[in-house]
Write a protein that holds these residues in place. Structure first.
Motif, PDB file in Angstrom:
ATOM      1  N   VAL A 297     -15.842  10.631 -14.122  1.00  0.00           N
ATOM      2  CA  VAL A 297     -16.365  10.941 -12.786  1.00  0.00           C
ATOM      3  C   VAL A 297     -15.965   9.804 -11.862  1.00  0.00           C
ATOM      4  O   VAL A 297     -15.912   8.651 -12.282  1.00  0.00           O
ATOM      5  CB  VAL A 297     -17.901  11.136 -12.823  1.00  0.00           C
ATOM      6  CG1 VAL A 297     -18.634   9.885 -13.272  1.00  0.00           C
ATOM      7  CG2 VAL A 297     -18.436  11.593 -11.469  1.00  0.00           C
TER       8      VAL A 297
ATOM      9  N   GLU B 280     -13.485   7.466  -6.033  1.00  0.00           N
ATOM     10  CA  GLU B 280     -12.365   6.742  -5.428  1.00  0.00           C
ATOM     11  C   GLU B 280     -11.299   7.755  -5.013  1.00  0.00           C
ATOM     12  O   GLU B 280     -10.831   8.533  -5.837  1.00  0.00           O
ATOM     13  CB  GLU B 280     -11.779   5.753  -6.434  1.00  0.00           C
ATOM     14  CG  GLU B 280     -12.756   4.653  -6.788  1.00  0.00           C
ATOM     15  CD  GLU B 280     -12.234   3.727  -7.887  1.00  0.00           C
ATOM     16  OE1 GLU B 280     -11.036   3.798  -8.219  1.00  0.00           O
ATOM     17  OE2 GLU B 280     -13.040   2.944  -8.406  1.00  0.00           O
ATOM     18  N   PRO B 281     -10.925   7.756  -3.721  1.00  0.00           N
ATOM     19  CA  PRO B 281      -9.986   8.770  -3.229  1.00  0.00           C
ATOM     20  C   PRO B 281      -8.697   8.841  -4.052  1.00  0.00           C
ATOM     21  O   PRO B 281      -8.204   9.928  -4.343  1.00  0.00           O
ATOM     22  CB  PRO B 281      -9.694   8.317  -1.799  1.00  0.00           C
ATOM     23  CG  PRO B 281     -10.905   7.538  -1.397  1.00  0.00           C
ATOM     24  CD  PRO B 281     -11.393   6.863  -2.641  1.00  0.00           C
ATOM     25  N   SER B 282      -8.148   7.688  -4.459  1.00  0.00           N
ATOM     26  CA  SER B 282      -6.878   7.731  -5.188  1.00  0.00           C
ATOM     27  C   SER B 282      -7.049   8.422  -6.539  1.00  0.00           C
ATOM     28  O   SER B 282      -6.215   9.232  -6.933  1.00  0.00           O
ATOM     29  CB  SER B 282      -6.326   6.320  -5.367  1.00  0.00           C
ATOM     30  OG  SER B 282      -7.330   5.467  -5.869  1.00  0.00           O
ATOM     31  N   LYS B 283      -8.149   8.122  -7.223  1.00  0.00           N
ATOM     32  CA  LYS B 283      -8.361   8.751  -8.531  1.00  0.00           C
ATOM     33  C   LYS B 283      -8.668  10.236  -8.371  1.00  0.00           C
ATOM     34  O   LYS B 283      -8.201  11.063  -9.152  1.00  0.00           O
ATOM     35  CB  LYS B 283      -9.517   8.069  -9.269  1.00  0.00           C
ATOM     36  CG  LYS B 283      -9.171   6.683  -9.760  1.00  0.00           C
ATOM     37  CD  LYS B 283      -9.856   6.397 -11.094  1.00  0.00           C
ATOM     38  CE  LYS B 283      -9.349   5.092 -11.671  1.00  0.00           C
ATOM     39  NZ  LYS B 283      -9.790   3.923 -10.887  1.00  0.00           N
TER      40      LYS B 283
ATOM     41  N   LEU C 180       2.636   1.557  -3.230  1.00  0.00           N
ATOM     42  CA  LEU C 180       1.734   1.990  -4.296  1.00  0.00           C
ATOM     43  C   LEU C 180       1.428   3.465  -4.231  1.00  0.00           C
ATOM     44  O   LEU C 180       1.432   4.151  -5.235  1.00  0.00           O
ATOM     45  CB  LEU C 180       0.418   1.243  -4.172  1.00  0.00           C
ATOM     46  CG  LEU C 180       0.340   0.013  -5.030  1.00  0.00           C
ATOM     47  CD1 LEU C 180      -0.832  -0.804  -4.605  1.00  0.00           C
ATOM     48  CD2 LEU C 180       0.223   0.407  -6.484  1.00  0.00           C
TER      49      LEU C 180
ATOM     50  N   LEU D  22       2.043   4.911  -7.680  1.00  0.00           N
ATOM     51  CA  LEU D  22       0.885   5.274  -8.487  1.00  0.00           C
ATOM     52  C   LEU D  22       0.602   6.757  -8.394  1.00  0.00           C
ATOM     53  O   LEU D  22      -0.033   7.327  -9.224  1.00  0.00           O
ATOM     54  CB  LEU D  22      -0.346   4.487  -8.052  1.00  0.00           C
ATOM     55  CG  LEU D  22      -0.250   2.981  -8.255  1.00  0.00           C
ATOM     56  CD1 LEU D  22      -1.498   2.303  -7.749  1.00  0.00           C
ATOM     57  CD2 LEU D  22      -0.047   2.642  -9.713  1.00  0.00           C
ATOM     58  N   SER D  23       1.071   7.363  -7.357  1.00  0.00           N
ATOM     59  CA  SER D  23       0.816   8.781  -7.191  1.00  0.00           C
ATOM     60  C   SER D  23       2.101   9.455  -6.721  1.00  0.00           C
ATOM     61  O   SER D  23       2.218   9.845  -5.585  1.00  0.00           O
ATOM     62  CB  SER D  23      -0.305   8.962  -6.174  1.00  0.00           C
ATOM     63  OG  SER D  23      -0.422  10.287  -5.840  1.00  0.00           O
TER      64      SER D  23
ATOM     65  N   LYS E  75     -19.303  12.853   4.021  1.00  0.00           N
ATOM     66  CA  LYS E  75     -19.219  11.399   3.894  1.00  0.00           C
ATOM     67  C   LYS E  75     -19.134  11.001   2.433  1.00  0.00           C
ATOM     68  O   LYS E  75     -18.595   9.955   2.101  1.00  0.00           O
ATOM     69  CB  LYS E  75     -20.463  10.761   4.515  1.00  0.00           C
ATOM     70  CG  LYS E  75     -20.440  10.764   6.024  1.00  0.00           C
ATOM     71  CD  LYS E  75     -21.569   9.876   6.540  1.00  0.00           C
ATOM     72  CE  LYS E  75     -21.885  10.240   7.976  1.00  0.00           C
ATOM     73  NZ  LYS E  75     -23.298  10.068   8.289  1.00  0.00           N
ATOM     74  N   ALA E  76     -19.715  11.821   1.583  1.00  0.00           N
ATOM     75  CA  ALA E  76     -19.713  11.491   0.157  1.00  0.00           C
ATOM     76  C   ALA E  76     -19.022  12.599  -0.615  1.00  0.00           C
ATOM     77  O   ALA E  76     -19.380  13.765  -0.489  1.00  0.00           O
ATOM     78  CB  ALA E  76     -21.147  11.336  -0.331  1.00  0.00           C
ATOM     79  N   VAL E  77     -18.002  12.227  -1.369  1.00  0.00           N
ATOM     80  CA  VAL E  77     -17.310  13.184  -2.224  1.00  0.00           C
ATOM     81  C   VAL E  77     -17.247  12.590  -3.621  1.00  0.00           C
ATOM     82  O   VAL E  77     -16.880  11.422  -3.790  1.00  0.00           O
ATOM     83  CB  VAL E  77     -15.876  13.457  -1.711  1.00  0.00           C
ATOM     84  CG1 VAL E  77     -15.160  14.443  -2.623  1.00  0.00           C
ATOM     85  CG2 VAL E  77     -15.892  13.994  -0.292  1.00  0.00           C
TER      86      VAL E  77
ATOM     87  N   LYS F 213      -7.595  12.176  -6.120  1.00  0.00           N
ATOM     88  CA  LYS F 213      -6.345  12.842  -5.806  1.00  0.00           C
ATOM     89  C   LYS F 213      -5.535  13.080  -7.083  1.00  0.00           C
ATOM     90  O   LYS F 213      -4.983  14.164  -7.296  1.00  0.00           O
ATOM     91  CB  LYS F 213      -5.552  11.981  -4.829  1.00  0.00           C
ATOM     92  CG  LYS F 213      -4.496  12.712  -4.140  1.00  0.00           C
ATOM     93  CD  LYS F 213      -3.837  11.852  -3.097  1.00  0.00           C
ATOM     94  CE  LYS F 213      -2.481  12.410  -2.793  1.00  0.00           C
ATOM     95  NZ  LYS F 213      -1.792  12.938  -3.957  1.00  0.00           N
ATOM     96  N   ASN F 214      -5.471  12.064  -7.924  1.00  0.00           N
ATOM     97  CA  ASN F 214      -4.723  12.224  -9.175  1.00  0.00           C
ATOM     98  C   ASN F 214      -5.343  13.293 -10.068  1.00  0.00           C
ATOM     99  O   ASN F 214      -4.629  14.038 -10.733  1.00  0.00           O
ATOM    100  CB  ASN F 214      -4.628  10.892  -9.928  1.00  0.00           C
ATOM    101  CG  ASN F 214      -3.739   9.905  -9.189  1.00  0.00           C
ATOM    102  OD1 ASN F 214      -2.967  10.299  -8.327  1.00  0.00           O
ATOM    103  ND2 ASN F 214      -3.856   8.634  -9.506  1.00  0.00           N
ATOM    104  N   ILE F 215      -6.663  13.367 -10.074  1.00  0.00           N
ATOM    105  CA  ILE F 215      -7.314  14.394 -10.890  1.00  0.00           C
ATOM    106  C   ILE F 215      -7.063  15.784 -10.283  1.00  0.00           C
ATOM    107  O   ILE F 215      -6.724  16.723 -10.994  1.00  0.00           O
ATOM    108  CB  ILE F 215      -8.823  14.116 -11.038  1.00  0.00           C
ATOM    109  CG1 ILE F 215      -9.029  12.835 -11.855  1.00  0.00           C
ATOM    110  CG2 ILE F 215      -9.531  15.301 -11.706  1.00  0.00           C
ATOM    111  CD1 ILE F 215     -10.469  12.373 -11.956  1.00  0.00           C
TER     112      ILE F 215
ATOM    113  N   ARG G  77       0.838  -1.201   0.000  1.00  0.00           N
ATOM    114  CA  ARG G  77       0.000   0.000   0.000  1.00  0.00           C
ATOM    115  C   ARG G  77       0.870   1.247   0.000  1.00  0.00           C
ATOM    116  O   ARG G  77       0.659   2.169  -0.748  1.00  0.00           O
ATOM    117  CB  ARG G  77      -0.893   0.053   1.239  1.00  0.00           C
ATOM    118  CG  ARG G  77      -1.961  -0.981   1.251  1.00  0.00           C
ATOM    119  CD  ARG G  77      -2.870  -0.739   2.425  1.00  0.00           C
ATOM    120  NE  ARG G  77      -3.653   0.472   2.209  1.00  0.00           N
ATOM    121  CZ  ARG G  77      -4.768   0.511   1.519  1.00  0.00           C
ATOM    122  NH1 ARG G  77      -5.253  -0.559   0.976  1.00  0.00           N
ATOM    123  NH2 ARG G  77      -5.418   1.637   1.381  1.00  0.00           N
TER     124      ARG G  77
END
Ligand code: FAD
Ligand code: FAD
Lengths: 253, 507
Positions: free
Chosen positions: B358, B361-364, B7, B11-12, B263-265, B366-368, B4
């Motif tokens: 759209v 997912e937090p990782s995606k 990665l 990945l980032s 709670k939702a982003v 963040k990359n965006i 983790r």
């Protein structure tokens, strides 16, 4: 043209901080953001590229897990996979689901769907097992090409460049075969809006391990899940001499 | 879980990190401000042994930096546009230490440059000449986080991202977010009244800062550290310190109202053909997404290239003339997703948006977001960047870019002319990058940019402040009377003018 099967596991997103449950029975998953195992994304990307290059005729993605696993199947469909299969395993059964079970499920589906190439991620980032590709190849008695950083399909065989310690190894194996994707195999695409919309209409077939005749009774018992030891706070020393004497004191030089 | 950690690096590779120091080192060092700009040193004392003795007696040798190599990074700003030559960096830990330093400096007419994370973009955070730097890096205590009221009380030197991490443990979030979060201090944010990426939803710091403590130039500690949402006793003095860029005092503690962590982003990244369509999508986003809309940013094609070409980041979609980032914050993902998907299907269906992605997912995400947050960093690789931060009426948001492209059409020194910014707030970041600093280009941009902005009744500094670069242009956005009052306030708070001289207040 080949029929390709990819495995997609739903795992806790790698950008999320992992928390161990207070009773140490596992990690907290409720209300925690999940996503597709990054290595499985690479597997999906590779399969979709095979389809785009007309090497593959159909790409099927399988996910074993609770109802929410369908979310990662939708992502796979939006990336370009043709069909999803959700093998529902939930509750305590899912907590003890292991590569030994998943490989039997994948093997069975591969046979039913007349699959030529299975691609899975080299490991899942939650349990770090790195066993599913190898075990699936074992169950099916197919050749395996693990840690692939390049895949080239020939007529009756497939050439795989593998990342091994100290370099690359190129192997050729007969089809059908089981492959596992390493980090440098490709850079997965984002699912774009038109494809996300199209994916909503693609089929997801629901199955249970029982439908496939696979016994998922536990082979392990989780005794305790612990946090890694916390790193001890550092110490700032005023100069090099001081650093050396501290290191000597601690027996490091 | 080694993989983790591995990665998140691999990945980032662009994760939140403190890139400030590494930037100043190893890349081109700007000319000294005193040589590049026509500015004269004020009648301040030259630092001598006795002065240094006082500082080391107070702070010890560790917290008084005098080594020239070490001083360098405190003398150069983040975008390497200005450079001072201070030989003394002070790192107090407490308000009392700040008070003693200022009182001593005031008595001895020693000029002081307050400095937080040194990410300011208008040359305000580094000395112009040899001002002593008072850096807040060690004032990093969090005193309290109240779960019920959502009030955070901390010292001014806490790094924004560290505060966000501490709050996340309690289900709360900082009301502001900006690309510099890994380095900037809350004290710096308050002193610049930083806006950032979620101002559209959570408002600016004049609203969320409930109270603060500051030290005046003479060392007097002003306790305005109210934690109350409502406090109408007398004048609202805290507002004088919010956005005054260290000209009136040094902010030492802050109480800030923090919202619940959503709670939702969900985040959408969209490709569009024209600025007209951007305006239509903005209008529709406000209408259709309503209370969940949290951010609405735009990036033009040329700006995105600083991320994809200079920083090698990956864009989720192919090239378009314009891009938008739309983020929603809510408490129920199903509800938010339904809204967002309906909106996206609509704007795709009616052809306003040509492509996009759209994700939740937090990782995606963040990359965006990196494609937006790392723009400033990416521009540095072009060479020298002339950066402007203006508010314009929304219809004119992008008008500076074509105007300036025409004006500079034949200048070969120019690498790129582009615009991006906080669309939802009408705040555009406009820049002209060149391979190196060019007086010729500067003369063609300034004061033109300010005149252009002023004619449209915009603001010549929407969120970055005035700092060293803009005092003489304040009049384009402020009346003569208000400038007089600013000067009177400065005189009252800092009669010897030791705090951040040559900055903020016009001559
Ligand atoms: C990558 C990047 C992205 C950015 N994005 C945004 C954005 O979206 N929105 C936005 O508004 N700004 C943005 N900025 C600029 C912004 O002003 C700063 O990042 C931030 O608010 C400054 O904080 P700092 O701690 O770095 O302050 P510094 O740069 O150290 O100082 C800024 C000013 O405040 C003064 N100061 C600092 N601390 C104190 C104190 N405790 N008391 C009194 N005066 C003080 C300094 O003298 C200086 O005049 C960005 C900057 C970068 C580099
Ligand atoms: C039934 C009732 C309910 C109320 N509920 C609330 C409430 O929920 N929340 C709340 O905050 N307050 C409440 N108030 C009090 C509140 O302060 C006033 O109702 C309102 O804000 C004052 O407006 P006004 O025009 O009547 O001002 P005035 O009563 O005329 O003046 C109030 C003060 O402001 C000054 N002032 C007035 N106009 C100006 C001006 N243009 N420039 C400079 N100074 C000026 C006056 O000199 C005076 O000091 C309530 C009052 C009543 C009677």
């Amino acid at each position: 043209m080949a029929r390709v099967l990819v495995g997609v596991k739903r795992v806790i997103d790698y950008a999320v901080k992992i928390r161990v449950k207070p009773d140490k029975s596992g990690v907290v998953t409720d209300g925690v953001k999940h996503s597709m195992n990054p290595f499985d994304e690479i597997a999906v990307e590779e399969a979709v590229r095979m389809k785009e290059k007309k090497i593959a005729s159909e790409v099927i993605a399988v996910s074993c897990g609770p109802a929410q696993s369908q979310e990662v199947l939708r992502t796979a469909l939006a990336m370009g996979v043709d069909k999803g299969i959700h093998v529902e395993v939930s509750g305590p059964e899912y907590e003890t689901l292991q590569p030994i079970h998943v490989s039997k499920i994948l093997a069975k589906i591969a046979q039913n769907e007349k699959i030529d190439v299975i691609i899975v991620g080299k490991q899942a980032i939650d349990d770090d097992c790195n066993q599913t590709a190898q075990m699936t190849a074992g169950v099916l008695d197919w050749p395996q090409g693990t840690f692939a950083s390049k895949i080239e399909k020939g007529d009756k065989d497939i050439t795989i460049t593998r990342e091994v310690d100290g370099g690359l190894e190129v192997i050729k194996c007969k089809l059908p075969a089981v492959l596992s994707a390493d980090l440098r195999l490709n850079e997965p695409r984002y699912a774009t809006l038109p494809n996300i919309m199209k994916a909503k209409k693609k089929p997801i077939q629901k199955l249970t391990p029982k439908d496939l005749g696979v016994d998922v009774s536990p082979r392990i018992k989780i005794i305790s899940v612990e946090d890694p030891p916390t790193r001890q706070a550092g110490q700032i020393v005023p100069d090099v001499d001081n650093l050396i004497s501290k290191l000597k004191e601690a027996g490091h030089c | 879980m080694l993989s983790r950690r591995f990665l998140s690096k691999l990945l980032s590779p662009n994760g939140a990190k403190n890139f400030k120091r590494s930037l100043a080192i190893g890349s081109k060092i700007p000319e000294l401000t005193k040589d590049r700009y026509p500015v004269r040193r004020g009648e301040f004392a030259i630092l001598n042994k006795e002065h240094l003795q006082f500082f080391t007696d107070l702070l010890g040798t560790q917290r008084v930096v005098t080594d020239p190599a070490e001083c360098e990074s405190y003398n150069i700003d983040w975008i390497r546009s200005v450079r001072g030559y201070s030989t003394c960096i002070l790192k107090p830990k407490t308000t009392e230490e700040v008070s003693k330093i200022l009182s001593f400096c005031n008595d001895h007419r020693i000029a002081v440059c307050p400095q937080g994370g040194n990410t300011g973009l208008v040359g305000g955070s580094v000395p112009v000449f040899d001002e002593v730097v008072l850096n807040t890096a060690l004032m990093n205590q969090i005193y309290d986080i109240n779960d019920t009221s959502g009030v955070l009380i901390c010292q001014a030197g806490c790094v924004l991202e560290n505060l966000d991490t501490a709050l996340a443990e309690r289900g709360l979030m900082m009301p502001l977010d900006l690309g510099a979060k890994g380095s900037c201090h809350l004290g710096g944010n308050v002193s610049t009244n930083a806006g950032g990426l979620r101002l559209l939803r959570y408002g600016n710091l004049h609203g969320s800062v409930l109270g603060l403590e500051a030290v005046k130039a003479d060392g007097q500690i002003v306790d305005l550290l109210s934690t109350l949402k409502k406090d109408n006793t007398g004048f609202h003095l805290k507002h004088l310190f919010i956005g005054s860029e260290g000209a009136l005092g040094i902010v030492t503690k802050i109480a800030i109202q923090c919202p619940a962590k959503p709670k939702a982003v969900n985040l959408a990244f969209l490709g569009l053909n024209s600025f007209e369509n951007i305006l239509k999508v903005l209008t529709q986003a406000k209408r259709d997404l309503g209370e969940v809309l949290a951010s609405c940013e735009m990036i033009d094609e040329s700006t995105l290239e600083v991320c994809t070409d200079n920083l090698k980041l990956k864009s989720p979609i192919s090239n378009f003339p314009f891009y938008m980032l739309i983020e929603t914050h809510g408490s129920n993902n199903e509800h938010d997703q339904e809204k967002l998907n309906g909106f996206l299907e609509d704007v795709m269906g009616n052809g306003l948006v040509l492509d996009g992605t759209v994700t939740n997912e937090p990782s995606k995400m963040k990359n965006i977001w990196d494609l937006r947050e790392r723009i400033t960093e990416g521009f540095i690789q072009d060479g020298y960047v002339f950066k402007y931060d203006v508010s314009l009426p929304i219809e004119n948001f992008y008008s500076l870019v074509p105007e300036m492209r025409q004006r500079l059409a034949n200048d070969e020194e120019v690498v790129r002319i582009s615009g991006y910014g906080h669309l939802g707030d009408g705040n555009v970041h406009f820049q002209v990058s060149c391979r190196q600093f060019s007086q010729n280009i500067l003369n063609k941009i300034e004061p033109f940019v300010y005149e252009f902005t002023s004619k449209l009744r915009g603001s010549i500094s929407a969120e970055h402040g005035i700092g060293f670069r803009k005092p003489k242009y304040v009049h384009y956005s402020k009346s003569a009377e208000s400038i007089v009052i600013m000067k009177q306030l400065k005189e009252m708070f800092d009669p010897n003018g030791i705090l951040n001289p040559y900055k903020v207040i016009p001559n």
